[in-house]
Design an enzyme around this catalytic site. Structure first.
Site, PDB file in Angstrom:
ATOM      1  N   CYS A 184      69.699  61.418  44.075  1.00  0.00           N
ATOM      2  CA  CYS A 184      68.826  60.852  43.035  1.00  0.00           C
ATOM      3  C   CYS A 184      68.138  61.948  42.235  1.00  0.00           C
ATOM      4  O   CYS A 184      67.179  62.566  42.711  1.00  0.00           O
ATOM      5  CB  CYS A 184      67.787  59.930  43.671  1.00  0.00           C
ATOM      6  SG  CYS A 184      66.632  59.229  42.477  1.00  0.00           S
ATOM      7  N   CYS A 228      64.504  61.273  41.347  1.00  0.00           N
ATOM      8  CA  CYS A 228      63.572  61.494  42.460  1.00  0.00           C
ATOM      9  C   CYS A 228      63.376  62.987  42.729  1.00  0.00           C
ATOM     10  O   CYS A 228      62.261  63.446  42.949  1.00  0.00           O
ATOM     11  CB  CYS A 228      64.100  60.865  43.748  1.00  0.00           C
ATOM     12  SG  CYS A 228      64.853  59.252  43.576  1.00  0.00           S
ATOM     13  N   ASP A 229      64.460  63.741  42.753  1.00  0.00           N
ATOM     14  CA  ASP A 229      64.403  65.098  43.301  1.00  0.00           C
ATOM     15  C   ASP A 229      64.634  66.220  42.291  1.00  0.00           C
ATOM     16  O   ASP A 229      64.445  67.395  42.628  1.00  0.00           O
ATOM     17  CB  ASP A 229      65.441  65.230  44.439  1.00  0.00           C
ATOM     18  CG  ASP A 229      65.155  64.258  45.577  1.00  0.00           C
ATOM     19  OD1 ASP A 229      63.960  63.983  45.825  1.00  0.00           O
ATOM     20  OD2 ASP A 229      66.101  63.765  46.199  1.00  0.00           O
TER      21      ASP A 229
END
Ligand code: NAP
Length: 310
Positions: free
Chosen positions: A135, A138-139
Site C-alpha cells: 500500500c 499507507c507506507d
C-alpha cells in the site's frame, strides 16, 4: 435453540468495528466475528498517519486494538471465530462458525474485506513492514528520497508508481510481460512520467536482505530466458491485485468478475444484509472510508430493525 442476535458483523477491520460501535450505541449488542486476520489489513502495516484524530503516527495494530477496545466498551461482543457458512435465503439469517455454533441474525453486516495478493516468495514475507508493502498510500511516506520498486502491470501498480514519484527518488516498475494490463490512460500517464522506469519481462525472484532485516535490493529473473540480475532498492511495493474475501456469499449475492460484492452503497440485494469496506469498494480502499461505510451500514441496520419491529 440457536442464539438470535439483532446485528451480526463478519470481519473486524475498520468497517466491522465502526459498524459495531454504532450498533452497540443503539443498544443492539452487536456480535462481531473477528475472522482469520483480527483487525484486518491495518494489522500488517506499520505507522498510520492518515487516520484523522491522531496528531502523531499510530501503529496499525495499535489503532485496531483501540478500535476493538472502543467497540467492546460500548457493548459489542467479539468472538474469535471464523465463519464457515452463511444462509441468506431467509431471515433471520443463519451464520455458522468454525466451532460448530450457529447464530441467527436479524441483520448481517459483511465486512470481510479484501486481502492483497503477494508474489509468493519467502523473503517477501520475512521483509513485510521492513521495506515490503502492499500500500503506497499507507507506507510511501516512509520512503521519501529513496529508490523503490513497484511490482505489477495493472491500474493499481500504475497508480502506486505515480503516487510514489511524489516522494521517492526513483520508482521502477517490474512487470512480467512487455505490455501493461493497465487502462490506456493510466498506462500512458505512467509511461510518460520521467521518474518511472520499467523493467519488462521480469519477475522478482528474491528480495534482499533477510539477514539484515531490511530491503536492500531484489534479484530479478527474466520471464523470457530465466537469466537473473540484481537491482538495488530500499522498498518493494507489491501491486498485483487484491482478493476479496467473498467465498461465503457465492451464489447468494451478486459479484463482479473479480469476486467483489456488487451492492447499492452499503445495501446488498438481500433485505437486512449490508456490506461495508473493501469487500465491495475497489476505488478508495482506505481505513477511513471503510470506517465511514461501517457507520452507514450500522445506521441502515438499526433503521431496518426499527422498521421491522414497530
Ligand atoms: P489487475 O488488473 O488484476 O492487475 C494485476 C497486475 O499484476 C497484472 O499486470 C498482472 O500481470 C500482475 N500480476 C498478477 N499476479 C502476479 C504475480 N504473481 N507476479 C507478478 N505479477 C503479477 O489488478 P489491479 O491493478 O489491482 O486492478 C484491479 C481492478 O481495479 C482493475 O479492474 C482495475 O482497472 C481497477 N483499478 C482501477 C483504478 C483506476 O481506475 N484509478 C485504480 C486501481 C485499480 P499480467 O498483466 O501479466 O496478468
Amino acid at each position: 435453540m440457536s442464539e438470535l442476535r439483532d446485528v451480526v458483523i463478519i470481519g473486524s477491520g475498520p468497517a466491522g468495528l465502526t459498524a459495531a460501535i454504532y450498533a452497540a450505541r443503539a443498544n443492539l449488542t452487536p456480535l462481531v466475528f473477528e475472522g482469520l486476520q483480527p483487525g484486518g489489513q491495518l494489522t500488517i502495516t506499520t505507522e498510520v498517519e492518515n487516520f484523522p484524530g491522531f496528531a502523531h503516527p499510530i501503529e496499525g495494530p495499535e489503532l485496531m486494538d483501540a478500535m476493538r477496545e472502543q467497540a467492546v466498551r460500548v457493548g459489542t461482543e467479539v468472538r474469535i471465530n471464523t465463519i464457515e457458512s452463511v444462509d441468506l435465503s431467509q431471515r433471520p439469517f443463519t451464520v455458522k462458525a468454525d466451532d460448530g455454533s450457529t447464530v441467527l441474525a436479524k441483520t448481517l453486516i459483511i465486512c470481510t474485506g479484501a486481502s492483497a495478493k503477494w508474489i509468493g516468495i519467502e523473503s517477501e514475507v520475512a521483509l513485510q513492514n521492513r521495506g515490503v508493502s502492499a500500500c503506497a498510500t499507507c507506507d510511501g511516506f516512509f520512503f521519501r528520497g529513496k529508490d523503490v520498486l513497484v511490482v505489477g502491470g495493472g491500474d493499481t501498480a500504475m497508480e502506486e508508481a505515480m503516487y510514489l514519484t511524489r516522494m521517492c527518488n526513483s520508482v521502477t516498475v517490474i512487470h512480467r510481460r512487455d505490455t501493461l494490463r493497465a487502462s490506456k490512460v493510466m498506462a500512458d500517464r505512467a509511461l510518460a512520467n520521467p521518474k518511472i522506469r520499467f523493467e519488462w519481462n521480469s519477475a522478482v525472484k528474491e528480495i534482499k536482505d533477510v539477514t539484515l532485516g531490511k530491503v536492500t535490493g531484489v534479484v530479478l529473473e527474466s520471464t523470457i530466458d530465466g537469466s537473473t540480475k540484481d537491482l538495488a532498492c530500499d522498498g518493494v511495493f507489491v501491486a498485483i491485485g487484491h482478493q476479496p474475501n467473498t467465498g461465503l456469499f457465492k451464489d447468494q449475492l451478486p459479484m463482479d468478475a473479480n469476486g467483489y460484492l456488487v451492492t447499492d452503497g452499503v445495501k446488498t440485494i438481500v433485505d437486512g444484509c449490508f456490506a461495508a469496506g473493501d469487500v465491495w469498494d475497489t476505488h478508495y480502499r482506505q481505513a477511513v472510508t471503510a470506517a465511514g461505510m461501517g457507520c452507514q451500514a450500522a445506521i441502515d441496520a438499526i433503521r431496518f430493525i426499527e422498521a421491522n419491529e414497530h
